[in-house]
Scaffold this active site. Structure first.
Site, short mmCIF file in Angstrom:
data_model
loop_
_atom_site.label_atom_id
_atom_site.label_comp_id
_atom_site.label_asym_id
_atom_site.label_seq_id
_atom_site.Cartn_x
_atom_site.Cartn_y
_atom_site.Cartn_z
N GLU A 495 0.81 -1.25 0.01
CA GLU A 495 0.00 0.03 -0.07
C GLU A 495 0.76 1.19 0.07
OE1 GLU A 495 -2.31 -1.15 3.33
OE2 GLU A 495 -3.91 -2.29 2.22
N LYS A 608 5.64 -1.49 2.06
CA LYS A 608 5.02 -1.74 3.28
C LYS A 608 5.00 -3.18 3.68
CE LYS A 608 0.49 -0.88 5.57
NZ LYS A 608 -0.64 -0.38 5.44
N GLN A 609 4.50 -3.81 2.81
CA GLN A 609 4.38 -5.58 3.34
C GLN A 609 4.69 -6.14 1.95
OE1 GLN A 609 0.24 -5.32 4.73
NE2 GLN A 609 -0.48 -4.89 2.69
#
Length: 779
Positions: A495, A608-609
């Protein structure tokens, strides 16, 4: 926090807090939260303190405060509230001296116990023990027991009742309502949500014991949104014990099993139920609760880890505990919020967290609950259709954030402050983070192949997979110059990249979704003609199938480069590379935004991930081990794990790559998101998806359990710190018990059958009638 207090039968079952500091209240309130899926209570103390967050939630009771806000779970009346005065001085741990203190969540019994020896400012000393549980056997019941033993002759004054003045961080979701006392003992308060019109009925009643039952002098009082008793002049001789029990119930007009037609009928039913609850008594209620919790979790899905650090055993039990208390297993109109029922974070909304991180736990351990959670998505199809239509698409476009079935998209539009502009940051996820639609399709497909539940597919599954594919087929954009279909202007799982074109995760899962839909349309036409005709009427299968076949081979799928790296999107690999060391070593997530705003982060190779990596986890049979390793080596250093979803995914992938020690380190870091030493991580509530991810790190990672192409694979590889791992999984209607060590793995069918079971163990097909043992093979 102390994780070593359990001994004997309770070893590795207790999570304790050995100190009291008001600035750290949020940690304990979330970590120790209680619930049963119907409701969840944040574990505030009975008495009030500054910085507390008194939250009580009932699943599915969403309400919208104003038109310019989104719906959220309303913070219901506080029924835990009890204020004590001992010899005229308020019991207050910020005053006087705390001589001993421990608060403990017993995971095995799902009970919270607080033990305090307190010296009041006047020098008097008291032993106090506070117990409470939210019943898993009787979903509407909360029970509290308080014992007070003074070291000197003492008197007690107590104020206790129902406080309906609660808000969601300032927002009051309830009308004033009515209050009444019945039988001189049963307090009743009725409130109705302002927009959704849901009636809440609260009851509380007290019992007092001092050698025998007593009835203290009392007076009933009512205030705005409050009803309570003032008890006074309760005498307690030195070294004798006074026991106070408080029984409370919550019922709502949204309850699935409620047949009451009017508020009055609901209130009457709830009052009679509360009378029955009090008659049972604390010990009977608690025994019923412990048995129900054991049958739901500990006897059904025991996971045993023998490790050099037995925190690991506690961590998986902590995850299982919270998965049980947060899941509304009683009602398929409800799903799991990103903070469970433990805090106001994310407003109780359901994300992709549910399907990708939490649902596998239930699919492999309790398929009945997994099916209920998937039925929620089916029942919310009208909202998905509305969102698709509003955006000019066909089919089912599922909301990024979901609440009640017909709410549709409920993602807030504005979020945190932009450090550069000083304005609120726009949250684009509700508009363009669209992979959740294929995530739901994947979860339904995974559930079916693990469980073999054909009835689910006939009633819901085929339709879900085809309707979601119908959305993707309409969402595709034709690129004339490249002669291909693309998916542009989206947010992928990472994101930190917004408005990107051809996010690999989105494109690949959309392609997969359409491909599966083609397979199932052909299957229905061939094998289930009646069901085909029914769905044809709803989904226009003939025209839809033509569209599917037209687009499938023209969808652009980003390709692996010569160096083995799969581009996350069209531009990620061309963005600036910076030194991320300090952000990788950060104490608090999100520290990147102390230096950059989101627009700047959008131009940096930082994630972010997990994004590409979670694609290679879910659709693992599309990528070789070499490609997975190349992408790990490229993306992992650029991934900050600023989402609690990320560490567990990377732990599983590290296991796949044979790096068990890195996998173990990532598992530990995931386990410490809520249980670790950082006392501020859980203020908004526990991290629901991370808890599901911890189970995946253990079972799918170290346990090596996978389902690919409908086949079961088991390839355990334990970290050095572990000597043994035992766990059960559900597979095609039966239970398999797996026992893994560093030397061998044993798979046992709990109910032996004459029908052979074929699975793959370390890549080799094995036929099992009852038990199979294999030596561990290196990956």
């Amino acid at each position: 926090m102390n994780y070593t207090t359990g001994t004997g039968d309770l070893q590795h079952w207790l999570v304790s807090e050995d100190g009291f500091r008001t600035e750290w209240l949020g940690k304990g309130e979330a970590v120790f939260s209680l619930g049963n899926g119907y409701m969840g209570l944040r574990s505030v103390t009975e008495e009030h303190y500054a910085n507390e967050k008194r939250n009580s939630f009932v699943a599915g009771t969403f309400n919208k405060f104003a038109e310019n806000e989104v719906t959220e779970l309303p913070n219901a009346a506080d029924i835990l509230w009890m204020e004590f005065k001992l010899n005229g001085i308020r019991f207050d741990l910020t005053q006087g001296t705390i001589l001993t203190y421990r608060r403990t969540l017993n995971l095995k019994k799902a009970e919270l116990v607080r033990e305090v020896t307190w010296q009041s400012p006047d020098g008097n000393v008291y032993d106090l023990t506070f117990r409470r549980f939210v019943s898993m056997a009787h979903l509407h019941v909360i029970a509290q027991r308080v014992t007070i033993t003074p070291k000197q002759d003492s008197t007690l004054s107590l104020t206790s009742g129902i406080n309906g003045q609660m808000t969601n961080s300032g927002v009051q979701h309830f009308l004033e309502g009515t209050k009444r006392l019945y039988d001189g003992r049963f307090m009743q308060q009725i409130q109705t949500t302002t927009e959704s019109g849901i009636d809440f009925v609260f009851h509380s009643v007290h019992r007092f014991h001092q050698r025998e039952s007593i009835e203290p002098m009392s007076i009933i009082k009512m205030d705005r949104r409050q009803i309570f008793f003032d008890y006074s002049d309760v005498r307690i001789p030195a070294n004798e014990t006074l026991t106070i029990e408080k029984y409370s119930t919550i019922f709502t007009s949204r309850d699935h099993d409620m047949t009451a037609d009017t508020t009055e009928e609901l209130a009457s039913f709830a009052l009679n139920a509360t009378r029955e609850v009090e008659a049972k008594g604390y010990d009977r209620l608690f025994a019923d609760h412990v048995q129900a919790f054991d049958e739901l979790v500990w006897s059904r899905t025991p996971i045993t880890i023998r490790s050099k650090d037995m925190f690991d055993q506690l961590a998986i039990r902590f995850a299982q505990y919270h998965l049980a208390v947060m899941t509304p297993k009683h009602d398929n109109r409800m799903n799991i919020g990103a903070k469970g029922l433990s805090g106001e974070g994310y407003k109780g909304h359901t994300f992709w967290d549910s399907e990708i991180f939490i649902l596998p736990y239930y699919t492999y351990t309790n398929p009945t609950i997994a099916r209920s959670l998937l039925e929620y998505r089916y029942l919310s199809l009208p909202g998905a259709h509305r969102k698709a239509n509003e955006n000019g698409y066909d089919g089912a476009m599922f909301p990024w954030e979901s609440a009640w079935l017909d709410d549709g998209e409920v993602t807030p539009i504005w979020g945190a402050a932009d450090i550069v502009t000083g304005e609120a940051t726009k949250i684009w996820s509700g508009f363009i983070e669209q992979h959740i639609t294929s995530d739901i399709a994947f979860a339904a497909w995974q559930y079916y192949h693990v469980t073999g539940d054909q009835d689910f597919m006939d009633r819901y599954g085929y339709e879900l997979l085809i309707d979601t594919a119908k959305f993707w087929a309409s969402r595709l954009e034709w690129n004339e110059s490249e002669n291909r279909y693309e998916i542009n202007q989206v947010v992928g799982p990472d994101e930190y990249k917004e408005h990107v074109n051809n996010n690999a995760f989105t494109n690949y899962t959309a392609h997969w979704n359409i491909q599966k839909a083609i397979e199932y349309v052909e299957l229905l036409r061939r094998e289930k003609p009646e069901l085909y005709e029914r769905l044809n009427e709803k989904l226009d299968l003939q025209a839809t199938e033509t569209r599917f076949h037209h687009v499938l081979d023209l969808i652009y799928l980003p390709q692996v480069r010569e160096d083995g790296v799969l581009p996350q999107d069209d531009t990620y690999l061309q963005k600036e590379i910076i030194d991320l060391t300090k952000y990788k070593n950060q104490e608090n997530v999100g520290s990147l935004f102390y230096d950059y705003n989101l627009e700047q982060v959008n131009e940096i190779q930082v994630s972010k991930q997990a994004d590409v990596m979670i694609l290679m986890y879910l659709l693992e049979d599309l990528f070789s081990a070499e490609i997975k390793r190349s992408n790990w080596e490229y993306y992992e250093p650029k991934t900050l794990h600023d989402s609690s979803l990320s560490l567990s995914t990377h732990s599983v992938l590290a296991s796949d790559l044979g790096d068990q020690e890195l996998a173990y380190d990532l598992f530990r870091r995931a386990s410490e998101i809520d249980l670790g030493p950082n006392m501020k991580t859980s203020d908004a509530g526990i991290h629901a998806a991370s808890l599901g991810g911890i189970w995946q790190a253990v079972i799918n990672g170290f346990g090596g359990v996978r389902m690919t192409s409908g086949n079961l694979l088991i390839s355990p590889m334990l970290p050095k710190a572990w000597d043994e791992l035992r766990f059960p999984i559900a597979w095609k209607g039966e239970t398999l018990d797996i026992w893994a060590t560093h030397d061998q793995v044993t798979v046992t069918r709990r109910s032996p059958s004459t029908k052979p079971l074929v699975i793959e163990v370390y890549g080799e097909k094995q036929t099992i009638l009852d038990t199979f043992t294999s030596e561990v093979l290196s990956v």
